[in-house]
Design a protein around this motif. Structure first.
Motif, PDB file in Angstrom:
ATOM      1  N   SER A  82      86.244 -55.978  39.030  1.00 23.21           N
ATOM      2  CA  SER A  82      86.279 -55.483  40.402  1.00 23.21           C
ATOM      3  C   SER A  82      87.428 -56.127  41.174  1.00 23.21           C
ATOM      4  O   SER A  82      87.880 -57.230  40.864  1.00 23.21           O
ATOM      5  N   GLY A  83      87.903 -55.403  42.187  1.00 22.93           N
ATOM      6  CA  GLY A  83      88.930 -55.914  43.091  1.00 22.93           C
ATOM      7  C   GLY A  83      88.368 -56.081  44.487  1.00 22.93           C
ATOM      8  O   GLY A  83      87.167 -55.904  44.725  1.00 22.93           O
ATOM      9  N   ASN A  84      89.230 -56.401  45.439  1.00 22.07           N
ATOM     10  CA  ASN A  84      88.753 -56.619  46.802  1.00 22.07           C
ATOM     11  C   ASN A  84      88.320 -55.338  47.500  1.00 22.07           C
ATOM     12  O   ASN A  84      87.634 -55.385  48.523  1.00 22.07           O
ATOM     13  N   PRO A  88      81.017 -55.279  44.110  1.00 24.56           N
ATOM     14  CA  PRO A  88      80.651 -55.841  42.809  1.00 24.56           C
ATOM     15  C   PRO A  88      79.328 -55.305  42.285  1.00 24.56           C
ATOM     16  O   PRO A  88      79.168 -55.122  41.079  1.00 24.56           O
ATOM     17  N   LYS A  89      78.376 -55.054  43.186  1.00 26.14           N
ATOM     18  CA  LYS A  89      77.091 -54.512  42.747  1.00 26.14           C
ATOM     19  C   LYS A  89      77.261 -53.120  42.151  1.00 26.14           C
ATOM     20  O   LYS A  89      76.626 -52.780  41.143  1.00 26.14           O
ATOM     21  N   LEU A  90      78.102 -52.308  42.776  1.00 26.29           N
ATOM     22  CA  LEU A  90      78.339 -50.957  42.252  1.00 26.29           C
ATOM     23  C   LEU A  90      79.010 -51.017  40.887  1.00 26.29           C
ATOM     24  O   LEU A  90      78.682 -50.243  39.982  1.00 26.29           O
ATOM     25  N   GLY A 107      81.641 -57.260  37.805  1.00 23.61           N
ATOM     26  CA  GLY A 107      81.748 -57.200  39.255  1.00 23.61           C
ATOM     27  C   GLY A 107      81.974 -58.530  39.926  1.00 23.61           C
ATOM     28  O   GLY A 107      82.740 -58.623  40.882  1.00 23.61           O
ATOM     29  N   TYR A 108      81.298 -59.579  39.442  1.00 24.22           N
ATOM     30  CA  TYR A 108      81.346 -60.871  40.115  1.00 24.22           C
ATOM     31  C   TYR A 108      82.127 -61.893  39.307  1.00 24.22           C
ATOM     32  O   TYR A 108      82.103 -61.873  38.070  1.00 24.22           O
ATOM     33  N   THR A 147      88.476 -62.930  35.820  1.00 32.62           N
ATOM     34  CA  THR A 147      88.150 -63.315  37.191  1.00 32.62           C
ATOM     35  C   THR A 147      88.284 -62.100  38.105  1.00 32.62           C
ATOM     36  O   THR A 147      89.385 -61.784  38.573  1.00 32.62           O
ATOM     37  N   PRO A 148      87.171 -61.369  38.328  1.00 35.20           N
ATOM     38  CA  PRO A 148      87.200 -60.343  39.374  1.00 35.20           C
ATOM     39  C   PRO A 148      87.569 -60.983  40.713  1.00 35.20           C
ATOM     40  O   PRO A 148      87.606 -62.215  40.845  1.00 35.20           O
TER      41      PRO A 148
END
Length: 407
Positions: A82-84, A88-90, A107-108, A147-148
């Motif tokens: 995930s990015g900014n 993250p949950k999605l 995500g995290y 590292t998301p």
């Protein structure tokens, strides 16, 4: 071993009022074709998979369809972080199903991916922020430090232990621990992250115009020297233009977004990167140009006929059009511009009055001829207020302002 590095898809992103979903479908198909033509063994998507925390149905459908095609029915693993711009949950939600198809959605920061054995590969080791893959066709493993997007809320648990530790130091300590524990010269060692990282020695980078900013100030800057020396290639996301901020021996690469997403990116070539790497060897990489999507153009003209001529010659373009005119833009001219070209995103009229100069060379209110400015103000007010003209009170206030003496 061949790895395709891509990032910053921003699926669902619009250009002001215009949808880009058809262009995104075309460029996703192009990325899948490149992965197949290059016979890559793995795909890394380094964050900003979607453009916001609640992507629309078209964007979500395109995301899953693209990942399924890239995975070759589970034979080619995909790691997507995930990015900014992502929730993250999605991103985490479909992982139990996606991983059965060789797709690992993270995500995290410090997530743990459960080991799995697939037809052509398996995950043999996994812990917070780390994966080790074994491929049927290679005698050596692939290690990935992942590292998301990491900020203080997403790293709250880790930061609570020591309030004095900066995020930069926390990431550096974690990466070095993982690299020292797992990343020896018998395997391929990769780091992927969605961060705004700066070269330790070199030009200071700027974040993309229109991008949701990651960094505020310089107190917690993350530099390339935080990357452990065992890492052979670093696959980054966040900047929308291709850039290697590392060295030829140890590339630290922003692959670029697949489309130009703001007019600050007008004329910018977009890429995916194909990396070839073997244990204990300098990696080689090739940036492969992407050809899909309309170009973005920032154009400026001093008269309407020249603007119309250019618009007719460049119909398949998104345009930010600035007109520097001596008279205000008439409604009929505005209508003619929009009817000539369907891709005018922003139309910016500017008045190029002949202004006098003060003796110092600087402009002052006394230098400006306000004789004909009231009709211009009325026209501008109507333009900004859906055709509603200013009332007498507003006009009186405007005239009072322009006639107020200055010291």
């Amino acid at each position: 071993m061949k790895i395709l590095h891509t990032a910053d898809w921003h699926l669902g992103k619009r250009l002001d009022r215009f949808s880009r979903i058809e262009e995104q479908r075309a460029v996703m198909e192009e990325i899948v074709q490149i992965a197949n033509d290059q016979k890559v063994d793995m795909v890394i998507v380094a964050g900003d998979l979607f453009d916001n925390f609640t992507p629309n149905t078209d964007a979500v459908e395109l995301f899953y369809k693209t990942l399924k095609q890239l995975s070759c029915e589970g034979k080619r693993p995909i790691v997507a972080i995930s990015g900014n711009h992502d929730s993250p949950k999605l991103i985490d939600a479909p992982d139990p199903l996606a991983r059965e198809c060789g797709i690992f959605l993270i995500g995290y920061p410090n997530a743990i991916v459960s080991p799995i054995k697939a037809e052509t590969f398996e995950i043999t080791t996994s812990e917070e922020g780390f994966l080790e893959f074994r491929f049927e066709k290679y005698p050596y493993p692939l290690r990935i430090l992942h590292t998301p997007y990491a900020n203080e809320p997403r790293l709250k648990q880790e930061l609570e232990g020591d309030k004095q530790v900066s995020m930069s130091q926390l990431l550096s300590d974690k990466w070095h621990f993982l690299a020292n524990t797992y990343c020896d010269s018998s395997g391929v060692n990769i780091l992927t992250a969605h961060l705004f990282m700066q070269p330790k020695n070199g030009e200071t980078l700027e974040e993309p115009e229109g991008e949701r900013l990651i960094r505020i100030g310089n107190a917690d800057m993350i530099y390339t020297d935080t990357i452990p020396p065992q890492i052979q290639y670093t696959a980054l996301g966040h900047l929308h233009g291709f850039k290697n901020i590392g060295s030829e021996e140890n590339p630290v690469v922003y692959a670029s977004s697949p489309l130009s997403y703001s007019f600050s990116e007008a004329g910018q070539q977009k890429y995916v990167v194909v990396v070839e790497v073997t244990p204990d060897q300098r990696p080689s990489f090739e940036k492969i140009p992407l050809t899909q999507g309309k170009p973005l153009a920032r154009k400026s003209f001093d008269n309407v006929p020249h603007a119309l001529e250019w618009l007719r010659e460049n119909p398949n373009t998104w345009v930010e059009l600035t007109l520097e005119l001596k008279e205000y833009l008439k409604a009929q001219e505005r209508k003619q511009l929009y009817s000539t070209h369907e891709g005018i995103v922003f139309l910016i009229p500017k008045m190029s009055w002949e202004l006098g100069k003060s003796p110092s060379g600087e402009l002052s209110l006394q230098d400006i001829n306000f004789e004909n400015i009231t009709p211009l103000f009325e026209s501008y007010f109507k333009y900004k207020n859906s055709g509603i003209a200013p009332n007498k009170e507003i006009l009186d206030l405007f005239n009072e302002v322009i006639n107020t003496p200055t010291e």
